[in-house]
Design a protein around this motif. Sequence first.
Motif, short mmCIF file in Angstrom:
data_model
loop_
_atom_site.label_atom_id
_atom_site.label_comp_id
_atom_site.label_asym_id
_atom_site.label_seq_id
_atom_site.Cartn_x
_atom_site.Cartn_y
_atom_site.Cartn_z
N GLN A 1 -112.45 -24.67 0.30
CA GLN A 1 -112.49 -23.30 -0.23
C GLN A 1 -113.72 -23.06 -1.09
N ARG A 2 -114.19 -24.09 -1.76
CA ARG A 2 -115.42 -23.94 -2.53
C ARG A 2 -116.63 -23.74 -1.62
N ALA A 3 -116.60 -24.41 -0.47
CA ALA A 3 -117.71 -24.27 0.47
C ALA A 3 -117.63 -22.96 1.23
N PHE A 4 -116.41 -22.64 1.73
CA PHE A 4 -116.20 -21.42 2.52
C PHE A 4 -115.02 -20.65 1.92
N PRO A 5 -115.22 -19.43 1.46
CA PRO A 5 -116.47 -18.65 1.53
C PRO A 5 -117.21 -18.57 0.20
N GLU A 6 -116.79 -19.36 -0.80
CA GLU A 6 -117.32 -19.17 -2.14
C GLU A 6 -118.84 -19.31 -2.20
N ARG A 7 -119.39 -20.35 -1.55
CA ARG A 7 -120.82 -20.61 -1.66
C ARG A 7 -121.58 -20.39 -0.36
N SER A 8 -120.89 -20.37 0.76
CA SER A 8 -121.58 -20.23 2.04
C SER A 8 -122.20 -18.85 2.21
N PHE A 9 -121.55 -17.82 1.70
CA PHE A 9 -122.08 -16.47 1.87
C PHE A 9 -123.42 -16.31 1.16
N LYS B 1 -116.26 -8.02 -21.74
CA LYS B 1 -115.64 -7.82 -20.44
C LYS B 1 -116.31 -8.65 -19.36
N SER B 2 -117.66 -8.65 -19.37
CA SER B 2 -118.39 -9.43 -18.37
C SER B 2 -118.14 -10.92 -18.55
N GLN B 3 -118.08 -11.39 -19.81
CA GLN B 3 -117.81 -12.80 -20.05
C GLN B 3 -116.40 -13.15 -19.61
N GLN B 4 -115.45 -12.24 -19.83
CA GLN B 4 -114.09 -12.50 -19.40
C GLN B 4 -113.98 -12.57 -17.89
N TYR B 5 -114.74 -11.70 -17.20
CA TYR B 5 -114.73 -11.72 -15.73
C TYR B 5 -115.30 -13.03 -15.21
N ILE B 6 -116.42 -13.45 -15.79
CA ILE B 6 -117.04 -14.71 -15.36
C ILE B 6 -116.11 -15.89 -15.64
N THR B 7 -115.42 -15.83 -16.78
CA THR B 7 -114.48 -16.91 -17.12
C THR B 7 -113.34 -16.97 -16.11
N ASN B 8 -112.81 -15.81 -15.75
CA ASN B 8 -111.74 -15.78 -14.76
C ASN B 8 -112.23 -16.28 -13.40
N GLU B 9 -113.44 -15.90 -13.01
CA GLU B 9 -113.98 -16.37 -11.74
C GLU B 9 -114.21 -17.87 -11.76
N THR B 10 -114.62 -18.41 -12.90
CA THR B 10 -114.81 -19.85 -13.02
C THR B 10 -113.49 -20.59 -12.90
N GLU B 11 -112.44 -20.04 -13.51
CA GLU B 11 -111.12 -20.67 -13.41
C GLU B 11 -110.60 -20.64 -11.98
N LEU B 12 -110.84 -19.54 -11.27
CA LEU B 12 -110.42 -19.48 -9.87
C LEU B 12 -111.17 -20.50 -9.03
N TYR B 13 -112.46 -20.66 -9.29
CA TYR B 13 -113.25 -21.65 -8.55
C TYR B 13 -112.77 -23.06 -8.86
N PHE B 14 -112.35 -23.29 -10.09
CA PHE B 14 -111.87 -24.62 -10.48
C PHE B 14 -110.62 -25.00 -9.72
N ASP B 15 -109.78 -24.02 -9.41
CA ASP B 15 -108.53 -24.29 -8.71
C ASP B 15 -108.71 -24.39 -7.19
N CYS B 16 -109.88 -24.07 -6.66
CA CYS B 16 -110.11 -24.12 -5.22
C CYS B 16 -110.26 -25.55 -4.72
N THR B 17 -109.92 -25.76 -3.46
CA THR B 17 -110.17 -27.05 -2.82
C THR B 17 -111.64 -27.16 -2.43
N SER B 18 -112.04 -28.32 -1.95
CA SER B 18 -113.43 -28.52 -1.56
C SER B 18 -113.84 -27.58 -0.43
#
Length: 269
Positions: free
Chosen positions: A73-81, A54-71
């Motif tokens: 969106q990756r900066a704010f709020p994904e990594r800025s917080f 379950k944890s691996q699946q969650y991380i995989t889904n989060e990685t896929e969402l990050y992959f689809d983000c623009t630059s």
Amino acid sequence: MEIAAYSYGTLPSDEVKIEDVRETESESCQSYRERDIASIADSVFSDIRSVSLKSQQYITNETELYFDCTSFQRAFPERSFALIVTLVLELPTMFLISGGSDRLCNLIGRWKYTTLISLLPICSAISGNVGLQASTLTTRAISHNQVRVENYSSWLCKEVFAAVYLGMGIGFVIAMIAYYMGGYNMAFAVSIFCAQFIGIVTAGLTGTLAPLLFTFIFERDSGKWGGPLETAVQDIVGSFAMIVISYQIMLCFGPYEIDPRDVCGSDSM
């Protein structure tokens, strides 16, 4: 006599049959117990595996969402917080250096104090490298299924002991540099050794612990949230060791003869 002989001859075979039956019963009971233990173990580890999946699946889904983000969106709020959290946690480091430096400078003189401050970023960089190594190796081991819920404590202990060995080795090298730059002062070298050793061990601990905590406990992406725990904690502990613990060690070996031109606050060197 024939009846006696017949009965005498049949007794051993009856005893053998009874013993065989007893052995068969004991073996069957033992096999039942083994199957029960095996079934319990399978159920326990199946639950662990399901949680891990379950944890691996969650991380995989989060990685896929990050992959689809623009630059942006990756900066704010994904990594800025996470960076803001790191900034807040790093504030005690500023207070430690600014608040405890005057006493240390007055104790050891401006030359040794300047040397100590110049060694601070070096010690911090080495400790950060140890933390980065531990974090990267642990994340890779988790992704290759080498570290799991049932054996992560063993991995943590090995990494901490590796950090202890690194702390002793690198701390000795830094201490030799401090001994030469500090005017061949042994107390100054010992204080730098202790600061570097504490920083490396702390970095090894936090660098290993962060991926384990965020993967198995919080079930979050350790690549994004492990930074505040790794960098902030090791910087606070490293600065505390360099300023406060060094002051206490130097105080034990003091007082020191300081040239009037080397007193903190004087205009000339």
